[in-house]
Design an enzyme around this catalytic site. Sequence first.
Site, PDB file in Angstrom:
ATOM      1  N   CYS A 124     -50.735 -25.180  11.782  1.00  0.00           N
ATOM      2  CA  CYS A 124     -51.596 -24.031  11.474  1.00  0.00           C
ATOM      3  C   CYS A 124     -52.936 -24.261  12.172  1.00  0.00           C
ATOM      4  CB  CYS A 124     -51.850 -23.902   9.975  1.00  0.00           C
ATOM      5  SG  CYS A 124     -50.567 -24.578   8.906  1.00  0.00           S
ATOM      6  N   GLU A 130     -58.599 -15.232   7.438  1.00  0.00           N
ATOM      7  CA  GLU A 130     -57.882 -15.154   8.702  1.00  0.00           C
ATOM      8  C   GLU A 130     -56.895 -13.994   8.724  1.00  0.00           C
ATOM      9  OE1 GLU A 130     -57.502 -19.930   9.657  1.00  0.00           O
ATOM     10  OE2 GLU A 130     -55.829 -18.951   8.639  1.00  0.00           O
TER      11      GLU A 130
END
Length: 273
Positions: A129, A194
């Site tokens: 990630c 995000e």
Amino acid sequence: MDRGFLKVVRLWLHGFRRIATNRKGLCPTRRNYNFRENSTIALNHQGLTKGLDETQVKLLEEVCILIDDKDTRIGAATKKTCHLMENINKGMLHRAFSVFLFNTKGELLLQQRSAAKITFPEHFTNTCCSHPLDVPSEIEEEDATGVKRAAQRKLQHELGIPPEQIPVDEFQYLTRIHYKSDNVPFDGKWGEHEIDYILFIQKDVHLDINPNEVISYRYLGPHDLRTFVESSEHNGIYITPWFRLIVDNFLYKWWRHLDSLQQFQDGKIHKML
């Protein structure tokens, strides 16, 4: 030299810089914001990184892509700026990705983030990630090519996977999620906000773990992952918030169709705030 004349010259230069900046497309009326940290801001934030891992602090200087809630690129900011809750609470949003790498047995590779990580240390999460950076190769948006290049770069950085084993054109971009979270353990300083691109790839790969990024890793099948996640709280295991959202809402139905993932490529942004 006359002080009045010097003042005029300074004012003229200031005006010239403003014009030049606007010509580069950075004027606020075009919603193009650049938040690269100046020395004054850095001094004010100096205490935020005191005592943190030096390598991870250095990575805070990377420049991420700022976006609006429709994933339109509007500027850039350092990783540090993007992850400060004082900015997140004002609406700052950046682009990210989550990679799910499966081996040819159909098992998912999980990693446990290192204790050195500033956000979500020692949490288990999907394979990798991170963030595409504000550089030409990673801002390319057609077919999420820039994000895929960033994924290839970070898989090598964190897990030591050679780029030739994970070609950019073999990543499959499925969808995006929009989420927000405070850091865990809670510190009131750091967090995430995000739009996260979900990337799948199925490959047998060589691993050479970067200990500054990853404590441990494991491959799990769907049944074992379900047991692992459901028992995590009881067993004192931490799961990243984005991974838990993906597991709870999407992962298992995607996992059943690794050979036909095109049906899940929806182009949507799933708001999970």
